[in-house]
Design a protein around this motif. Structure first.
Motif, short mmCIF file in Angstrom:
data_model
loop_
_atom_site.label_atom_id
_atom_site.label_comp_id
_atom_site.label_asym_id
_atom_site.label_seq_id
_atom_site.Cartn_x
_atom_site.Cartn_y
_atom_site.Cartn_z
N LYS A 41 0.83 -1.21 0.00
CA LYS A 41 0.00 0.00 0.00
C LYS A 41 0.86 1.26 0.00
CE LYS A 41 -1.89 -1.11 3.95
NZ LYS A 41 -1.10 -2.31 4.26
N SER A 42 1.84 1.30 0.92
CA SER A 42 2.70 2.48 0.98
C SER A 42 3.50 2.63 -0.31
CB SER A 42 3.68 2.38 2.15
OG SER A 42 2.99 2.41 3.36
N THR A 43 3.99 1.50 -0.81
CA THR A 43 4.78 1.54 -2.04
C THR A 43 3.96 2.12 -3.18
OG1 THR A 43 5.96 -0.40 -1.25
CG2 THR A 43 6.22 0.15 -3.57
N PHE A 171 -2.97 10.08 1.62
CA PHE A 171 -2.68 9.90 3.04
C PHE A 171 -2.12 8.49 3.23
CE2 PHE A 171 -5.09 13.44 4.97
CZ PHE A 171 -5.89 13.82 3.90
N ASP A 172 -0.98 8.38 3.88
CA ASP A 172 -0.46 7.05 4.20
C ASP A 172 -0.62 6.79 5.69
OD1 ASP A 172 0.65 4.58 4.25
OD2 ASP A 172 2.64 5.17 3.54
N GLU A 173 -1.64 6.08 6.05
CA GLU A 173 -1.94 5.76 7.45
C GLU A 173 -1.80 7.00 8.34
OE1 GLU A 173 -0.47 2.19 9.08
OE2 GLU A 173 -0.17 1.24 7.13
N PRO A 174 -2.64 8.00 8.10
CA PRO A 174 -2.46 9.28 8.79
C PRO A 174 -2.66 9.21 10.31
CG PRO A 174 -4.55 9.24 7.62
CD PRO A 174 -3.80 8.03 7.19
#
Ligand code: ATP
Ligand code: MG
Lengths: 252, 215
Positions: A41-43, A171-174
């Motif tokens: 997901k982050s990638t 947003f990455d796991e805000p």
């Protein structure tokens, strides 16, 4: 379509992290990306924001191609200067906020608009104060990041991203770095942005939030999109075995 | 010899010591930054040369380096070294201290979290803007303590200039001491170094306080 990612491939020293991922985001859409740890997901967000370079595929913002695969199968990007133009289309909010500690809250929000977008100081300040007020932290304008709680810092980070007037916000796991009692205040402002039809892509582990706020949910596992659709369908009636297994963990 | 005449004789040496000190800092602090950046170059040859330079500078005595810079041109190329003493001295000091400063800077630069670079990159800062406006201010704050140490060492190291017969404060104290059989010049020199370091520590402390407004 604001963002279109086609057949995205990404490896880290031989490990295939993204395997042929395709998806698009329309204006005003709120897309949640869920999936187990390590699913990529982050990638995916980092590829969309050019923090990682793809190995193959196509990235298009606002109908303009930023990267594509050439006839030899290599991913090629537009020139660095052009790439910087693309950066004005999106903003990214990090799990760890990544505010600039040596700048006041106000300076954090106005610096890039002034330095990068060459906006006037007055214009940048009035935009920033408006955003900080919206985030409920206008009284913190002169404070420094270390003086704020995690939830407040994350709201500053959202204001900083919005100050650039992006077309889309990632947003990455805000809320993952926040104490549980602080996640609410951050989710609330994201929900508010959704109500205002801000286009957003949110990687999250907050299933209730994903269900309530997003127009579409993407479930990723093992570097592929396993299932996607309306949140009610995906959460209440998942079609794929892997989705069912993943969601069952959260229902307990 | 009265204390007064001794002081006025030695004031010349004090000025020369200050000169070495100031020129070394002016040369070595910026050069160290360039060296630190070259050490992160993408060209392996550049990195190799810089690493070799740093390890020689740190691995051999400064006194030996000063001798090499001063006498080297004569022994290697039979060059006339008449007016070469002072340039050789400053060159030796600057290159030596630049190596130490570069390692301090490098440590500082590497301590900045990658998230700072990524946040700046996503906001559209160029690499130069990121370095100057985001990274460098934070580096300066972090390296203040080791830089202070290095500057204090430099105050004392200026006395090594005596090895190539440059008459700064320490050499002068030695001369007066042996010609007048008195220990007093050394006492004066000692007080001078001590006070100089006191001032250095005071100024650096003030700068550190100034940078205390954030964490
Ligand atoms: N820079 C990197 N170098 C090598 N491997 C990496 C790198 N970044 C990510 N990976 C690997 O890629 C895979 C996907 O990582 P990614 O961070 O995208 O997962 P994620 O879905 O965001 O997980 P999480 O929910 O834990 O944040 C993992 O196996 C990870 O170890
Ligand atoms: Mg992640």
């Amino acid at each position: 379509m604001i963002l279109e990612m086609k057949n995205i491939q990404k490896q880290f020293d031989g490990l295939e992290v993204l395997k042929d991922i395709s998806f698009g985001v329309d204006s005003g859409e709120v897309v949640s990306i869920i999936g187990p740890s390590g699913s990529g997901k982050s990638t995916l967000l980092r590829c969309a924001t050019f923090l990682e370079t793809i190995d193959g595929g196509e990235i298009t913002y606002m109908g303009k191609k930023a990267a594509h695969t050439n006839e030899r199968g290599e991913a090629v990007y537009v020139h660095a200067r052009e790439l910087r133009q693309f950066r004005s289309y999106y903003g990214l909010v990090f799990q760890q906020f990544n505010l600039f500690p040596h700048y006041s809250i106000l300076r954090n929000v106005i610096d890039a608009p002034i330095r990068v977008q060459k906006r006037s100081r007055e214009d940048a300040v009035s935009t920033a104060m408006g955003l900080l007020a919206k985030m409920g932290i206008a009284d913190k304008a002169d404070a420094y990041p270390f003086q704020l709680s995690g939830g407040q810092q994350q709201r500053v980070a959202i204001a900083r991203a919005l100050a650039m007037r992006p077309e889309i916000l990632f947003f990455d796991e805000p809320t993952s770095a926040l104490d549980p009692e602080l996640t609410g205040e951050v989710l609330k402002v994201i929900r508010q942005l959704a109500d205002e039809k801000m286009t957003m892509v949110v990687v999250t582990h907050e299933m209730a939030f994903a269900k309530a706020v997003s127009n579409r949910v993407i479930f990723m596992d093992g570097g592929v999109i396993v299932e996607q659709g309306d949140p009610r369908d995906v959460f209440e009636n998942p079609q794929e075995e892997r989705t069912k297994r993943f969601l069952s963990v959260f229902e307990r | 010899m009265t204390l007064e005449t001794m002081l006025s004789l030695m004031s010349e040496g004090m000025i020369k010591t200050c000169g070495i000190f100031i020129l070394t800092l002016l040369g070595a602090m910026p050069l160290g930054l360039i060296v630190a950046l070259l050490k992160k170059s993408r060209f392996i040859v550049v990195r190799g040369i810089v690493s070799a330079y740093i390890s020689v500078m740190r691995g051999t005595p400064l006194m030996l380096q000063l001798l090499a810079w001063y006498f080297g041109p004569y022994y290697l190329f039979r060059l006339e070294i008449g007016g070469w003493r002072y340039p050789a001295l400053i060159l030796g000091f600057v290159l030596n201290y630049a190596a130490y400063f570069s390692e301090i800077y490098r440590g500082g630069i590497e301590s900045i979290p990658v998230g700072q670079y990524e946040a700046a990159e996503v906001l559209g800062y160029t690499r130069v803007q990121t370095f100057i406006h985001v990274v460098l201010p934070q580096v300066i704050k972090r390296i203040m303590p080791p830089v202070t140490n290095e500057v204090i060492t430099l105050v004392k190291d200026t006395s090594l200039a005596f090895s190539i017969s440059y008459v700064e404060l320490f050499s002068q104290a030695k001369q007066i001491s042996s010609s007048h059989t008195t220990f007093m010049p050394f006492v004066i020199a000692g007080v001078f170094y001590f006070v100089a370091n006191y001032i250095v520590a005071f100024i650096m402390g003030r700068i550190e306080k100034r940078l205390d407004y954030y964490k």
